[in-house]
Design a protein around this motif. Structure first.
Motif, PDB file in Angstrom:
ATOM      1  N   ASP A   1     -41.431  29.789   6.220  1.00 57.12           N
ATOM      2  CA  ASP A   1     -41.925  28.478   5.818  1.00 57.12           C
ATOM      3  C   ASP A   1     -41.457  28.173   4.409  1.00 57.12           C
ATOM      4  N   GLU A   2     -40.350  27.453   4.301  1.00 54.54           N
ATOM      5  CA  GLU A   2     -39.796  27.056   3.002  1.00 54.54           C
ATOM      6  C   GLU A   2     -39.812  28.195   1.977  1.00 54.54           C
ATOM      7  N   PRO A   3     -39.236  29.339   2.322  1.00 55.11           N
ATOM      8  CA  PRO A   3     -39.362  30.490   1.426  1.00 55.11           C
ATOM      9  C   PRO A   3     -38.627  30.316   0.107  1.00 55.11           C
ATOM     10  N   LEU A   4     -37.636  29.408   0.060  1.00 56.59           N
ATOM     11  CA  LEU A   4     -36.850  29.296  -1.163  1.00 56.59           C
ATOM     12  C   LEU A   4     -37.322  28.174  -2.068  1.00 56.59           C
ATOM     13  N   SER A   5     -38.309  27.422  -1.639  1.00 56.64           N
ATOM     14  CA  SER A   5     -38.634  26.204  -2.401  1.00 56.64           C
ATOM     15  C   SER A   5     -39.261  26.475  -3.752  1.00 56.64           C
ATOM     16  N   ASN A   6     -39.813  27.662  -3.965  1.00 60.38           N
ATOM     17  CA  ASN A   6     -40.413  27.946  -5.276  1.00 60.38           C
ATOM     18  C   ASN A   6     -39.446  28.582  -6.255  1.00 60.38           C
ATOM     19  N   LEU A   7     -38.187  28.680  -5.882  1.00 57.17           N
ATOM     20  CA  LEU A   7     -37.220  29.322  -6.773  1.00 57.17           C
ATOM     21  C   LEU A   7     -36.418  28.276  -7.524  1.00 57.17           C
ATOM     22  N   ASP A   8     -35.874  28.655  -8.675  1.00 59.38           N
ATOM     23  CA  ASP A   8     -35.047  27.691  -9.398  1.00 59.38           C
ATOM     24  C   ASP A   8     -33.715  27.529  -8.672  1.00 59.38           C
ATOM     25  N   ALA A   9     -33.000  26.469  -9.015  1.00 58.86           N
ATOM     26  CA  ALA A   9     -31.831  26.038  -8.245  1.00 58.86           C
ATOM     27  C   ALA A   9     -30.782  27.135  -8.073  1.00 58.86           C
ATOM     28  N   ARG A  10     -30.503  27.824  -9.145  1.00 56.91           N
ATOM     29  CA  ARG A  10     -29.439  28.825  -9.085  1.00 56.91           C
ATOM     30  C   ARG A  10     -29.832  29.982  -8.170  1.00 56.91           C
ATOM     31  N   LEU A  11     -31.087  30.439  -8.325  1.00 54.26           N
ATOM     32  CA  LEU A  11     -31.584  31.538  -7.516  1.00 54.26           C
ATOM     33  C   LEU A  11     -31.649  31.140  -6.049  1.00 54.26           C
ATOM     34  N   ARG A  12     -31.973  29.855  -5.833  1.00 55.60           N
ATOM     35  CA  ARG A  12     -32.075  29.374  -4.464  1.00 55.60           C
ATOM     36  C   ARG A  12     -30.733  29.510  -3.756  1.00 55.60           C
ATOM     37  N   VAL A  13     -29.669  29.102  -4.425  1.00 58.55           N
ATOM     38  CA  VAL A  13     -28.335  29.178  -3.824  1.00 58.55           C
ATOM     39  C   VAL A  13     -27.973  30.638  -3.547  1.00 58.55           C
ATOM     40  N   GLN A  14     -28.305  31.498  -4.508  1.00 53.40           N
ATOM     41  CA  GLN A  14     -27.989  32.914  -4.340  1.00 53.40           C
ATOM     42  C   GLN A  14     -28.749  33.513  -3.157  1.00 53.40           C
ATOM     43  N   MET A  15     -30.034  33.220  -3.083  1.00 51.65           N
ATOM     44  CA  MET A  15     -30.872  33.805  -2.021  1.00 51.65           C
ATOM     45  C   MET A  15     -30.492  33.252  -0.652  1.00 51.65           C
ATOM     46  N   ARG A  16     -30.018  32.015  -0.631  1.00 51.25           N
ATOM     47  CA  ARG A  16     -29.573  31.404   0.619  1.00 51.25           C
ATOM     48  C   ARG A  16     -28.498  32.262   1.252  1.00 51.25           C
ATOM     49  N   GLY A  17     -27.514  32.602   0.419  1.00 51.30           N
ATOM     50  CA  GLY A  17     -26.415  33.429   0.911  1.00 51.30           C
ATOM     51  C   GLY A  17     -26.917  34.793   1.379  1.00 51.30           C
ATOM     52  N   GLU A  18     -27.808  35.393   0.599  1.00 56.15           N
ATOM     53  CA  GLU A  18     -28.304  36.720   0.968  1.00 56.15           C
ATOM     54  C   GLU A  18     -29.103  36.668   2.263  1.00 56.15           C
ATOM     55  N   LEU A  19     -29.898  35.603   2.418  1.00 53.16           N
ATOM     56  CA  LEU A  19     -30.673  35.445   3.645  1.00 53.16           C
ATOM     57  C   LEU A  19     -29.748  35.378   4.854  1.00 53.16           C
ATOM     58  N   LYS A  20     -28.698  34.600   4.717  1.00 48.31           N
ATOM     59  CA  LYS A  20     -27.782  34.423   5.835  1.00 48.31           C
ATOM     60  C   LYS A  20     -27.151  35.755   6.224  1.00 48.31           C
ATOM     61  N   ARG A  21     -26.712  36.506   5.230  1.00 46.11           N
ATOM     62  CA  ARG A  21     -26.110  37.813   5.492  1.00 46.11           C
ATOM     63  C   ARG A  21     -27.126  38.728   6.166  1.00 46.11           C
ATOM     64  N   LEU A  22     -28.346  38.690   5.633  1.00 45.70           N
ATOM     65  CA  LEU A  22     -29.397  39.566   6.141  1.00 45.70           C
ATOM     66  C   LEU A  22     -29.666  39.280   7.611  1.00 45.70           C
ATOM     67  N   GLN A  23     -29.798  38.006   7.937  1.00 48.12           N
ATOM     68  CA  GLN A  23     -30.101  37.647   9.306  1.00 48.12           C
ATOM     69  C   GLN A  23     -28.974  38.059  10.225  1.00 48.12           C
ATOM     70  N   HIS A  24     -27.760  37.915   9.703  1.00 47.95           N
ATOM     71  CA  HIS A  24     -26.605  38.313  10.482  1.00 47.95           C
ATOM     72  C   HIS A  24     -26.627  39.807  10.765  1.00 47.95           C
TER      73      HIS A  24
END
Lengths: 279, 344
Positions: free
Chosen positions: B149-172
């Motif tokens: 549920d919107e896990p990245l919405s509380n992070l600042d912009a830069r961290l959000r972009v970084q975590m997005r990529g990590e999430l995608k890799r993780l799920q893969h």
């Protein structure tokens, strides 16, 4: 600036000191009466600090008379009734805070529970006496435990409901999703987080039960079942007031509560102020 | 496979999700996406309809037995437990014994690079660290599905972009079915294998990100996905020409007199400083120099448009420019704001 501050500080300390004096003076007096011989007790001017102490009153209270018994009775009654009230009341408070009941029962039940504390307790003294007599519970500890639990329950429910309502639901939901049962989530996640509230409530219930006089007087007349307050008051006899014995017993009576409150001090402050900030 | 249907806050929602898919529920606040997720988790009751997980109807199965893991927007970390205890909680509840619990916790912590934090308490961690702990707690169980549920919405912009990529890799890596709720269309585009766009409880379109981007089913989807947003021009078709105030585009395939909305994405408008044969005249309202490109805000009569121009494009305010639309990239919407087909 600094000079004004210093003066303020001094004034503050002075006020605190005076307040402390007011609060502690009676306690000090009671302690000294317990330790003075009868002659010293009534001497004028009273020997404030220098006197020969004696343990005769303590002996009189705990060995000659049954104050040791009263102490144990008081302890059992207070602890048991507090425990019962806490268990039942906390579970009720959790249900009222978390589960949506139909017909606005949440608010109505809470108000009703609180209303049972709104009338003067003395009104129920005679009915309770008659009830206890009919079920043959007069002069037993059980009667006191039942009555004290009943009187502490509304307070427990009201206090704990507030603490539960303040807790975000997220955490219990996370626990549920993680696979815990409702009760498991309650015990492992919710209770540790309301521990300060529990502590504050527990101390309050204990104090009320420990000091309770009216119902103990009405429901218990024998040595076996009497609690400390009744026992101490009983030293006011037809012929004289046995100050020494009373003071000796009283000085022992305040110790358990003091110890308990000191032990839970950390939680007490958090618990009491948490309620205040909630608003 | 998961398949479920709706309630009134969520209205008539039917989705079929395949094993291992990363499905994003995308929509503005209040569109019912979080409610849908909570229904899946069992935290909300379903008024009507069924939820199936692995072919099994789970409506009446309580949350704790559904074997799904949830990452909350607020992370919902247990404040009175250490990080290791937080992560180990799902295992502890399942009465998995201590040494195995520790092994699994350590393995997951290593995967998310939070081993050094294991003995700390949540309040000592930063937002990004807490988010990874919440993820770790979800992963350690190896559940059937992840609900986020919107896990990245509380992070600042830069961290959000970084975590997005990590999430995608993780799920893969993990290959577990994931259902992810967000209002950020960039997250949806980058993470999802399929996106379900929702508005006021109703499903608007359920397709791959590229299809949603290139072939939006209606005006809402077209406007919601893509940043800067798609340009919309309302007008009428008159004798083979689409007319809207000063903007005219030759258009065939639509009945004469029909009311139409044309949509065109900023990157499909080319801004020219010199007039060109079919180019439309426009005035520069303002330019925004983004560094890697320039956004040009334009007015064509009463219409306001945004175009993307190369980084070195410069124009004075109120200066005249000419626009060339990539006509094969035009979108058409009828009066009901549904996608209309150009029968050309």
């Amino acid at each position: 600036m600094k000079r004004i501050e210093n003066r303020f500080n001094f004034f503050r300390i002075l006020c605190l000191f005076v307040a402390l004096l007011f609060a502690l003076a009676p306690v000090y007096w009671m302690l000294t009466i317990a330790l003075k011989t009868e002659v010293d007790q009534f001497a004028i001017p009273p020997p404030w600090f220098v006197f020969t102490p004696t343990l005769e009153h303590y002996y009189d209270a705990f060995v000659t008379r049954a104050f040791g018994q009263y102490l144990i009775t008081s302890a059992i009654v207070a602890v048991t009734s507090t425990a019962c009230a806490l268990v039942i009341g906390t579970l009720a408070a959790y249900a009222l805070a978390r589960f949506e009941l139909p017909w606005r029962l949440n608010q109505r039940l809470s108000l009703w529970i609180l209303s049972t504390r709104m009338f003067p307790a003395i009104v129920t003294a005679v009915p309770l006496f008659l009830m206890m007599r009919d079920v043959r519970l007069l002069n037993t500890r059980a009667s006191l435990i039942i009555v004290y639990t009943a009187f502490n329950l509304p307070f427990v429910v009201w206090m704990m409901r507030g603490f539960f309502a303040d807790l975000p639901r997220d955490l219990e939901e996370a626990a549920l999703v993680d696979g815990d049962s409702r009760m498991g989530a309650f015990v492992r996640v919710v209770l540790p987080l309301v521990a300060p509230g529990l502590a504050a409530t527990a101390v309050f219930c204990l104090i009320v039960s420990w000091n309770e006089f009216l119902f103990a007087l009405v429901l218990t007349q024998t040595d076996a079942a009497m609690t400390l307050p009744v026992g101490i008051a009983g030293r006011v006899t037809q012929y004289e007031i046995k100050w020494g014995v009373m003071s000796a017993a009283a000085s022992v009576a305040i110790v358990p509560i003091l110890v308990f409150a000191l032990a839970l001090q950390r939680y007490l402050v958090r618990g009491l102020s948490m309620g205040a900030v909630k608003g | 496979m998961k398949h479920f249907g709706g309630t009134s806050v969520v209205d008539d929602l039917s989705l079929e999700i395949h094993e291992g898919e990363f499905v994003v529920l995308l929509g503005p606040s209040g569109c019912g996406k979080t409610t849908t997720l909570r229904m899946l988790a069992g935290l909300e009751n379903v008024t009507s309809g069924d939820i199936f997980i692995d072919g099994e109807r789970v409506n009446d199965i309580p949350t704790q037995h559904r074997d799904v893991a949830m990452v909350f927007q607020s992370y919902a970390l247990y404040p009175h437990m250490t990080i290791a205890e937080n992560i180990g909680y799902p295992l502890r509840v399942r009465k998995i014994e201590k040494t195995e619990r520790a092994t699994r916790v350590n393995r997951v912590a290593a995967m998310l690079e939070i081993e050094s934090l294991l003995e700390r308490k949540p309040r000592q961690l930063s937002g990004g660290e807490r988010q990874r702990v919440a993820l770790a707690r979800a992963i350690v169980r190896e559940p059937r599905a992840y609900l986020m549920d919107e896990p990245l919405s509380n992070l600042d912009a830069r961290l959000r972009v970084q975590m997005r990529g990590e999430l995608k890799r993780l799920q893969h890596q993990l290959g577990t079915t994931t259902i992810y709720v967000t209002h950020d269309q960039a997250e949806a585009m980058t993470l999802a294998s399929r996106v379900a766009v929702m508005k006021k409880g109703r499903l608007q379109q359920f397709d791959t990100p590229m299809n949603i981007y290139n072939r939006p089913a209606n005006r809402f989807v077209a406007e919601f996905v893509g940043s800067p947003s798609m340009n919309f021009v309302d007008g009428k078709v008159d004798a083979g020409i689409f007319v809207s105030d000063a903007l005219q585009i030759p258009l065939s395939g639509f009945a004469n007199g029909s009311k139409l909305t044309i949509g065109i994405r900023p990157e499909h408008i080319q801004v020219l400083s010199e007039p060109h044969n079919a180019a439309i005249a426009a005035t520069v309202y303002v330019t925004e120099l983004m560094g890697n490109e320039t956004f040009v805000f334009l007015s064509v009569g009463s219409n306001k448009l945004i175009a993307r121009a190369p980084a070195d494009f410069r124009a004075e305010l109120e200066s005249k420019v000419w626009l060339q639309f990539a006509t094969d990239k035009l979108h058409f919407f009828d009066q009901k704001n549904q996608a209309a087909d150009n029968t050309d």
